[in-house]
Design a protein around this motif. Structure first.
Motif, PDB file in Angstrom:
ATOM      1  N   UNK A  86       0.804  11.470 -12.229  1.00 19.68           N
ATOM      2  CA  UNK A  86      -0.039  10.882 -13.184  1.00 19.68           C
ATOM      3  C   UNK A  86      -0.850   9.721 -12.091  1.00 19.68           C
ATOM      4  N   UNK A  87      -2.206   9.598 -12.455  1.00 23.08           N
ATOM      5  CA  UNK A  87      -2.794   8.694 -11.741  1.00 23.08           C
ATOM      6  C   UNK A  87      -2.212   7.113 -12.159  1.00 23.08           C
ATOM      7  N   UNK A  96       2.523  -3.941 -13.967  1.00 20.36           N
ATOM      8  CA  UNK A  96       2.135  -4.865 -13.200  1.00 20.36           C
ATOM      9  C   UNK A  96       2.292  -6.389 -13.802  1.00 20.36           C
ATOM     10  N   UNK A  97       1.680  -6.254 -15.110  1.00 20.82           N
ATOM     11  CA  UNK A  97       1.506  -7.656 -15.580  1.00 20.82           C
ATOM     12  C   UNK A  97       2.629  -7.739 -16.708  1.00 20.82           C
ATOM     13  N   UNK A 126       0.782  -1.487   0.085  1.00 18.11           N
ATOM     14  CA  UNK A 126       0.128   0.001   0.130  1.00 18.11           C
ATOM     15  C   UNK A 126       0.873   1.418   0.117  1.00 18.11           C
ATOM     16  N   UNK A 127       1.518   1.534  -1.076  1.00 17.40           N
ATOM     17  CA  UNK A 127       2.498   2.870  -1.274  1.00 17.40           C
ATOM     18  C   UNK A 127       1.666   3.820  -1.572  1.00 17.40           C
ATOM     19  N   UNK A 128       1.539   4.833  -0.756  1.00 13.22           N
ATOM     20  CA  UNK A 128       0.724   5.871  -0.920  1.00 13.22           C
ATOM     21  C   UNK A 128       1.197   7.074  -1.417  1.00 13.22           C
ATOM     22  N   UNK A 129       2.675   7.422  -1.575  1.00 14.72           N
ATOM     23  CA  UNK A 129       3.203   8.487  -1.828  1.00 14.72           C
ATOM     24  C   UNK A 129       4.442   8.135  -3.115  1.00 14.72           C
ATOM     25  N   UNK A 135       2.012   1.437  -7.908  1.00 11.00           N
ATOM     26  CA  UNK A 135       2.094   0.974  -6.792  1.00 11.00           C
ATOM     27  C   UNK A 135       1.113   0.871  -5.798  1.00 11.00           C
ATOM     28  N   UNK A 136      -0.028   0.830  -6.186  1.00 10.94           N
ATOM     29  CA  UNK A 136      -1.228   0.578  -5.367  1.00 10.94           C
ATOM     30  C   UNK A 136      -1.545  -0.928  -5.484  1.00 10.94           C
TER      31      UNK A 136
END
Length: 601
Positions: free
Chosen positions: A71-72, A413-414, A63-66, A78-79
């Motif tokens: 960019x979304x 991610x993939x 859960x990397x918030x920063x 990282x979410x």
């Protein structure tokens, strides 16, 4: 909780079984597309698996918030826990500040996702049997009967039941004396001063060991193979560093052990202790063979050997999908369709065709589900797969490739599973303005290569993927041994994640190029201050121009430092002392290793 009062038994184009993360994700996409669908959920709320699992309540999904860029999509890289939606406020990062958050926060998030987006879910509806439809209605393939006797019919069936049961090795004698990952007491005080044996070699085994490590007198973990570390394989389902306390204790002599031994039997002695027998195969001994090992008895034996991802008991004989890995997974096509036509599996079961990327976790299968929804729309609703047109110029095509490689979340991610496809029609020289390049995103690479649909349609096809490059090196060094900068000058030797573009012409592979790896995994900005800012763009333009010939005779400066003179100025020769310390690199014919120790300052 999402309301389902208005949903009733009946006929739907799409029936989803299971309201976990994958079921909700598909429900969202079907709702947005205006499809006739329903989700059948056995529990009284979504995400019921996570109400109990993981049993120690800490997720291993990051859960990397920063992050350093706005960019979304880059931030979604990282979410690891959010589902995809149009609501940018409906993100898991707003539910926990912990890097490894509590499963209770995920349950809360999943419930809010279902409620706020009004996903059509029928709760307290357990599927009893799935069978082939035998009536006369058109476009109906399945009959789904619930334990309450309700009957649903569908054209397409989507199974999103996740992990359905624990895997307990049937061949172990006395397995009734074992506890399991799901049944053992998670209160570590129960194990104070006790000898504990854990069977398994994955995260559930090591998570359990971590919980007991400060209380048990000794902890032994015995599996059936050499351990696979996620930081080596890059498969997030392999052993994660956050769970490897026992390995630290083992190698630092603190009465913890991991070994590859096969448990044969468990027997309870008169004193209540558990006596076990293991089999070890010793091909490395002078006398090769196997023998049986009987260690000192244990107080607890806990079996943590993973889960099954398909429940065959819910399928009638005429509708039973084929399985693989001894029944652990359904056998799926490259578009996640089972051996039963029009029946698909989603969620963690998607990892059965992807053991390199993140299909077993939310941050992977959310993209698989989106891709599957687009393929379903194409197959069953005559909606073409999404495509973006790009001007037929070197700048436009190169910019699009580099932008997707730099901020795209799905191919990040993939990596090496979901890829982007660029189709370039045939065109006459000088008339390239009459055609466009077509960009298709997030397609399974095996499907692209197997189906040939793009190779048949386009003269030139480019495949964009993000990959690791360890296989390019003759030296088989561990991933964490690559501690220096890769060779910037040869443009082919990269060990960390980087983009590669493969070129096919008339369906035949021609060549490939790669972009320079980056500390921040972006390729649209210089990796370091001295880098030629146009290097990546120009390298891609040169590659494209080599076969498209859009700018005949042109060559663009793609050197790392900008010029040969700058290279000579920046890269200084080794001193005599350096040469004495430098490794012997003779004999290497391809990429040279860069895992040697640092030189003195």
């Amino acid at each position: 909780m999402a309301s389902s009062a208005e949903t009733t038994q009946g006929t739907y184009q799409y029936v989803i079984v299971g309201a976990g993360p994958a079921g909700l994700q598909m429900g969202y996409f079907l709702k947005r597309a205006g499809r006739n669908y329903i989700i059948l959920e056995a529990s009284d709320a979504p995400g019921s698996f996570f109400r109990k699992n993981p049993v120690h309540r800490t997720l291993i999904s990051i859960n990397k918030r920063f992050n350093p860029f706005p960019e979304f999509e880059y931030n979604m890289r990282h979410d690891w826990n959010s589902l995809l939606s149009h609501d940018r406020d409906l993100l898991f990062t707003k539910y926990s500040e912990e890097l490894f958050p509590s499963a209770d926060d995920l349950v809360r998030y999943i419930n809010d996702f279902a409620t706020k987006l009004e996903i059509n879910i029928k709760y307290n509806t357990r599927v009893k049997e799935i069978s082939k439809y035998k009536g006369n209605e058109a476009n109906v393939n399945f009959t789904i009967t619930t334990t309450e006797g309700a009957v649903y019919k569908s054209q397409v069936l989507l199974i999103a039941t996740g992990a359905v049961s624990e895997r307990i090795p049937e061949e172990i004698k006395g397995k009734e004396y074992m506890e399991t990952y799901g049944t053992h007491d998670v209160n570590p005080k129960k194990y104070e001063g006790k000898a504990v044996l854990i069977i398994g070699n994955g995260n559930s085994a090591f998570e359990t060991a971590n919980n007991l490590a400060g209380h048990a007198s000794l902890v032994h973990i015995f599996g059936d193979r050499k351990l696979k570390y996620a930081w080596e394989t890059h498969f997030v389902g392999d052993l994660r560093a956050v769970n490897n306390t026992i390995l630290d204790m083992y190698q630092l002599k603190s009465l913890a052990v991991y070994a590859a031994l096969l448990l044969q039997s468990v027997e309870k002695g008169p004193d209540g202790k558990l006596h076990v027998v293991f089999k070890d195969t010793v091909v490395h001994w002078e006398k090769q063979g196997y023998f049986f090992l009987k260690p000192a008895p244990y107080d607890h034996v806990i079996c943590c050997t993973g889960f099954n991802y398909v429940d065959l008991s819910m399928f009638a004989e005429d509708c039973k999908p084929e399985t693989k890995a001894d029944g652990k997974f359904p056998k799926l096509s490259n578009t996640w369709e089972s051996s039963i036509p029009n029946m698909y599996f989603m969620g963690t079961s998607m990892q059965c065709i992807d053991r390199k990327a993140a299909s077993g976790f939310i941050h992977g299968f959310r993209y698989n589900v989106r891709t599957l929804s687009n393929l379903l729309n194409e197959k069953y609703n005559d909606v073409p797969y999404p495509m973006v047109e790009v001007d037929m110029t070197l700048d436009a095509i190169a910019e699009r490739i580099i932008a997707r490689a730099s901020i795209g979340d799905s191919i990040y991610q993939m990596n090496d599973f979901l890829i982007h496809v660029i189709g370039i029609p045939d065109f006459e020289p000088g008339k390239e303005g009459d055609v466009k390049a077509h960009f298709y995103e997030d397609l399974p690479k095996p499907y692209v290569l197997e189906s040939g649909r793009f190779f048949k349609k386009y003269k030139h096809v480019l495949l964009l993927k993000l990959v690791y490059g360890f296989e390019e090196f003759e030296q088989n060094a561990p991933a964490m041994d690559y501690v220096h900068a890769p060779d910037f000058t040869n443009g082919k030797c990269q060990a960390f994640l980087h983009p590669r573009v493969l070129h096919y012409k008339d369906g035949e592979f021609q060549s490939q190029t790669l972009l320079q790896e980056s500390f921040v995994l972006r390729y649209d900005i210089p990796a370091v201050a001295d880098q030629n800012p146009m290097m990546q763009q120009n390298k891609m333009k040169n590659f494209l121009n080599g076969f498209l010939n859009l700018e005949p005779g042109a060559h663009f400066n793609d050197t790392f430092f900008g010029s040969k003179e700058a290279f000579e100025e920046k890269v200084l020769p080794l001193t005599e002392e350096d040469k004495k310390r430098a490794p012997d690199l003779s004999g290497f014919n391809s990429c040279l290793p860069y895992s040697f120790d640092l030189m003195p300052r």
